[in-house]
Write a protein that holds these residues in place. Structure first.
Motif, PDB file in Angstrom:
ATOM      1  N   LEU A   1      -7.352 -31.729 -36.651  1.00  0.00           N
ATOM      2  CA  LEU A   1      -6.986 -32.403 -35.418  1.00  0.00           C
ATOM      3  C   LEU A   1      -7.453 -33.860 -35.385  1.00  0.00           C
ATOM      4  O   LEU A   1      -6.690 -34.738 -34.984  1.00  0.00           O
ATOM      5  N   ALA A   2      -8.667 -34.138 -35.821  1.00  0.00           N
ATOM      6  CA  ALA A   2      -9.178 -35.517 -35.767  1.00  0.00           C
ATOM      7  C   ALA A   2      -8.302 -36.459 -36.585  1.00  0.00           C
ATOM      8  O   ALA A   2      -7.969 -37.565 -36.125  1.00  0.00           O
ATOM      9  N   GLN A   3      -7.900 -36.037 -37.772  1.00  0.00           N
ATOM     10  CA  GLN A   3      -7.049 -36.870 -38.622  1.00  0.00           C
ATOM     11  C   GLN A   3      -5.652 -37.006 -38.028  1.00  0.00           C
ATOM     12  O   GLN A   3      -5.077 -38.092 -37.984  1.00  0.00           O
ATOM     13  N   LEU A   4      -5.101 -35.891 -37.570  1.00  0.00           N
ATOM     14  CA  LEU A   4      -3.766 -35.916 -36.982  1.00  0.00           C
ATOM     15  C   LEU A   4      -3.743 -36.809 -35.742  1.00  0.00           C
ATOM     16  O   LEU A   4      -2.829 -37.622 -35.569  1.00  0.00           O
ATOM     17  N   ALA A   5      -4.769 -36.699 -34.911  1.00  0.00           N
ATOM     18  CA  ALA A   5      -4.838 -37.527 -33.696  1.00  0.00           C
ATOM     19  C   ALA A   5      -4.894 -39.008 -34.057  1.00  0.00           C
ATOM     20  O   ALA A   5      -4.197 -39.840 -33.456  1.00  0.00           O
ATOM     21  N   SER A   6      -5.685 -39.348 -35.041  1.00  0.00           N
ATOM     22  CA  SER A   6      -5.784 -40.745 -35.485  1.00  0.00           C
ATOM     23  C   SER A   6      -4.439 -41.245 -36.000  1.00  0.00           C
ATOM     24  O   SER A   6      -3.999 -42.354 -35.664  1.00  0.00           O
TER      25      SER A   6
ATOM     26  N   GLU B   1     -12.078 -27.029 -32.248  1.00  0.00           N
ATOM     27  CA  GLU B   1     -11.545 -26.492 -33.499  1.00  0.00           C
ATOM     28  C   GLU B   1     -12.494 -25.486 -34.130  1.00  0.00           C
ATOM     29  O   GLU B   1     -12.258 -25.022 -35.218  1.00  0.00           O
ATOM     30  N   GLY B   2     -13.587 -25.153 -33.423  1.00  0.00           N
ATOM     31  CA  GLY B   2     -14.591 -24.267 -33.992  1.00  0.00           C
ATOM     32  C   GLY B   2     -14.017 -22.961 -34.497  1.00  0.00           C
ATOM     33  O   GLY B   2     -14.308 -22.528 -35.596  1.00  0.00           O
TER      34      GLY B   2
END
Length: 167
Positions: free
Chosen positions: A76-81, A30-31
């Motif tokens: 992405l990290a939140q959505l993936a979780s 996501e950089g």
């Protein structure tokens, strides 16, 4: 095979392929997200919102969603979780739902205010097929994950998870 068994397999498959897709997206990083990457997150967020809306419908509960789309997706990290948590809910639900419950027709309200009516079985089929459509869309947006997106087939999943099926 019962409808309940098939639906449970479909949601196990959905969770497995969602994991692969989310891992592939994470590998892209996501950089410096591109417009295509941002669009892919919005598409996945839409599919997730629909998953959550129908989970509420299946439980005959209200929800706070005013739409099935949002302009911005969570990181992405939140959505993936969130996706993984919802996938676990569907696997648990389909593991314990009874044939009688699957046939039950449930009235609900769409996010646009219109009334809807579907059996639980139809709602579950909708969620599974809707998610697959949008995973394919993400694969088209991000060709770098094509190898993962191309593996998004139920027959492949069944043969990967049960080697005895390969002859």
């Amino acid at each position: 095979m019962s409808a309940q068994t098939l639906l449970n397999q479909l949601f196990q498959y959905k969770a497995s392929i969602d994991d692969e897709l989310l891992d592939a997206l994470n590998g892209l990083g996501e950089g410096a997200p591109t417009e295509a990457f941002s669009s892919a997150l919005r598409v996945l967020n839409h599919a997730h919102l629909v998953d959550r809306i129908f989970a509420a419908n299946l439980q005959r509960q209200g929800h706070s969603y005013a739409a099935s789309w949002s302009r911005e997706a969570p990181p992405l990290a939140q959505l993936a979780s969130d996706i993984r948590e919802t996938d676990r809910w569907y696997m648990d639900y389909t593991a314990r739902v009874t044939p009688e419950e699957l046939e039950e027709v449930v009235d609900f309200t769409f996010t646009d205010g219109g009334r809807g009516r579907m059996s639980r079985e139809e709602m579950l089929a909708h969620v599974a097929t809707h998610a697959g459509y949008h995973r394919g869309e993400v694969g088209r947006l991000l060709p770098d994950i094509e190898s993962t997106a191309m593996r998004d087939v139920f027959a492949g999943y069944l043969h990967r998870t049960d080697r005895a099926r390969r002859q």
